[in-house]
Design a protein around this motif. Structure first.
Motif, mmCIF file in Angstrom:
data_model
loop_
_atom_site.group_PDB
_atom_site.id
_atom_site.type_symbol
_atom_site.label_atom_id
_atom_site.label_comp_id
_atom_site.label_asym_id
_atom_site.label_seq_id
_atom_site.Cartn_x
_atom_site.Cartn_y
_atom_site.Cartn_z
ATOM 1 N N LEU A 16 1.291 21.196 -37.489
ATOM 2 C CA LEU A 16 2.017 19.930 -37.723
ATOM 3 C C LEU A 16 3.205 19.845 -37.099
ATOM 4 O O LEU A 16 3.964 18.844 -37.017
ATOM 5 N N ARG A 17 4.005 20.898 -36.469
ATOM 6 C CA ARG A 17 5.214 20.907 -35.725
ATOM 7 C C ARG A 17 4.678 20.469 -34.306
ATOM 8 O O ARG A 17 5.648 19.669 -33.636
ATOM 9 N N LEU A 18 3.574 20.865 -34.007
ATOM 10 C CA LEU A 18 3.065 20.598 -32.482
ATOM 11 C C LEU A 18 2.422 19.078 -32.570
ATOM 12 O O LEU A 18 2.480 18.358 -31.394
ATOM 13 N N ALA A 19 1.575 18.738 -33.369
ATOM 14 C CA ALA A 19 0.551 17.559 -33.107
ATOM 15 C C ALA A 19 1.592 16.377 -33.023
ATOM 16 O O ALA A 19 1.161 15.159 -32.198
ATOM 17 N N PRO A 20 2.545 16.005 -33.670
ATOM 18 C CA PRO A 20 3.253 14.742 -33.550
ATOM 19 C C PRO A 20 3.770 14.538 -31.937
ATOM 20 O O PRO A 20 3.461 13.394 -31.413
ATOM 21 N N ALA A 21 4.180 15.679 -31.257
ATOM 22 C CA ALA A 21 4.414 15.397 -29.771
ATOM 23 C C ALA A 21 3.343 15.451 -28.983
ATOM 24 O O ALA A 21 3.353 14.415 -28.212
ATOM 25 N N LEU A 22 2.403 15.977 -29.192
ATOM 26 C CA LEU A 22 1.142 16.242 -28.282
ATOM 27 C C LEU A 22 0.190 14.870 -28.348
ATOM 28 O O LEU A 22 -0.232 14.337 -27.555
ATOM 29 N N ALA A 23 0.209 14.340 -29.585
ATOM 30 C CA ALA A 23 -0.623 13.272 -30.067
ATOM 31 C C ALA A 23 -0.120 11.795 -29.823
ATOM 32 O O ALA A 23 -0.672 10.982 -29.333
ATOM 33 N N PHE A 24 1.219 11.779 -30.122
ATOM 34 C CA PHE A 24 1.922 10.352 -30.120
ATOM 35 C C PHE A 24 2.957 10.412 -29.222
ATOM 36 O O PHE A 24 3.618 8.968 -28.945
ATOM 37 N N LEU A 40 -6.451 18.896 -31.408
ATOM 38 C CA LEU A 40 -7.374 20.301 -31.408
ATOM 39 C C LEU A 40 -6.329 21.160 -30.530
ATOM 40 O O LEU A 40 -6.461 22.396 -30.901
ATOM 41 N N ILE A 41 -5.805 20.626 -29.469
ATOM 42 C CA ILE A 41 -5.024 21.466 -28.560
ATOM 43 C C ILE A 41 -3.819 22.172 -29.484
ATOM 44 O O ILE A 41 -3.369 23.344 -29.438
ATOM 45 N N ALA A 42 -3.144 21.186 -30.241
ATOM 46 C CA ALA A 42 -2.202 21.535 -31.028
ATOM 47 C C ALA A 42 -2.578 22.741 -32.247
ATOM 48 O O ALA A 42 -1.790 23.602 -32.391
ATOM 49 N N ILE A 43 -3.728 22.576 -32.672
ATOM 50 C CA ILE A 43 -4.263 23.381 -33.636
ATOM 51 C C ILE A 43 -4.398 24.913 -33.084
ATOM 52 O O ILE A 43 -4.054 25.904 -33.395
ATOM 53 N N GLY A 44 -4.958 24.766 -31.703
ATOM 54 C CA GLY A 44 -5.112 25.987 -31.011
ATOM 55 C C GLY A 44 -3.748 26.673 -30.564
ATOM 56 O O GLY A 44 -3.706 27.951 -30.625
ATOM 57 N N LEU A 45 -2.877 25.886 -30.301
ATOM 58 C CA LEU A 45 -1.581 26.595 -29.755
ATOM 59 C C LEU A 45 -1.007 27.226 -31.175
ATOM 60 O O LEU A 45 -0.196 28.246 -31.282
ATOM 61 N N ALA A 46 -1.209 26.296 -32.492
ATOM 62 C CA ALA A 46 -0.693 26.991 -33.555
ATOM 63 C C ALA A 46 -1.221 28.382 -34.023
ATOM 64 O O ALA A 46 -0.407 29.265 -34.337
ATOM 65 N N LEU A 47 -2.665 28.451 -33.860
ATOM 66 C CA LEU A 47 -3.155 29.760 -34.126
ATOM 67 C C LEU A 47 -2.740 30.832 -33.177
ATOM 68 O O LEU A 47 -2.459 31.945 -33.741
ATOM 69 N N TRP A 48 -2.435 30.475 -32.101
ATOM 70 C CA TRP A 48 -1.680 31.522 -31.111
ATOM 71 C C TRP A 48 -0.321 31.862 -31.537
ATOM 72 O O TRP A 48 0.113 32.931 -31.728
ATOM 73 N N LEU A 49 0.385 30.871 -31.918
ATOM 74 C CA LEU A 49 1.806 31.247 -32.472
ATOM 75 C C LEU A 49 1.816 32.022 -33.710
ATOM 76 O O LEU A 49 2.719 33.095 -33.788
#
Length: 253
Positions: A16-24, A40-49
């Protein structure tokens, strides 16, 4: 099993920190990639973080309501997306002001990516800023910002209360800098308006309106590339502010 579930839950929250910037937010919304793919890219980056910093994420979930955690993460994500959107919005607005001054106020471009009507000069400036963002490593700076936010405010840090003074200062700064991007072109068109006004007084039989459109259209085509070439530092300043400004807005509520 419990640790794995906590890690997955933390990853969904961090996304949820990543998705707003990447998506909108621009410049990512200017790229012809479906919103679903960017999420999906945001979720993948979140898994890595989360996997890289488990002590700063999953271990802090105990004792917190999931809705409250979602609200806190989304507030951080929206602040980052807002900073980017304001920066690119200011650039687009400056291009729209230049279009209006040059007589292109009624002319717009249909952007196939955003499916919106955009001003002529504003489109050039926004896509130029997006190209500069990626060529100067802005995406890596944004990733570093996300990492810093995880270290400074782990999941469960709490809801945020916006610092309106810092937000207002940022808005004023980026809009002033955006006007500076097209300042040279605006000055040239303004001087042309003055010259044409004097001609209308000395040669009343001249079709001043038609002459003004032609002269200012040619001036825009000549001065806009020069203004963009000379404003590289201002572009970089606006993009740098968009990355660093959200850190001044974060405070515990």
């Amino acid at each position: 099993m419990g640790a794995w579930v906590d890690s997955l839950e933390a990853s969904l929250l961090v996304s949820l920190r990543l998705a707003p910037a990447l998506a909108f937010a621009q410049p990512f919304s200017l790229i012809r990639i479906p919103v679903t793919v960017r999420i999906l890219i945001a979720i993948g980056l979140a898994l890595w973080l989360v996997d890289a910093r488990p002590a700063l994420t999953a271990d802090r979930l105990a004792g917190h309501g999931f809705i409250g955690l979602m609200a806190g993460e989304l507030a951080i994500g929206i602040s980052i997306a807002l900073a980017l959107q304001l920066a690119f919005g200011a650039i687009l607005w400056a291009g729209g002001v230049l279009d209006f001054q040059a007589g292109y106020g009624l002319a717009t471009l249909a952007d196939p990516t955003t499916r919106e009507e955009m001003p002529l000069a504003g489109t050039v400036l926004v896509y130029g800023a997006a190209a500069l963002f990626f060529t100067t490593g802005g995406q890596y700076d944004l990733l570093a910002l996300w990492v810093a936010s995880i270290e400074t405010m782990p999941v469960g840090y709490g809801l945020l209360t916006p610092d309106m003074a810092a937000l207002g200062s940022y808005i004023g700064t980026v809009f002033i800098l955006a006007i500076g991007l097209v300042g040279a072109a605006m000055l040239a068109i303004f001087l042309a308006d003055i010259v044409i006004a004097f001609l209308s007084r000395t040669l009343p039989q001249m079709n001043v309106l038609l002459l003004g459109f032609q002269v200012k259209a040619m001036l825009l085509l000549v001065t806009l590339p020069l203004a963009i070439a000379l404003a590289g530092a201002l572009f970089l300043r606006i993009l740098r502010l968009a990355i660093t400004a959200p850190t001044n807005w974060w405070s515990v509520g």
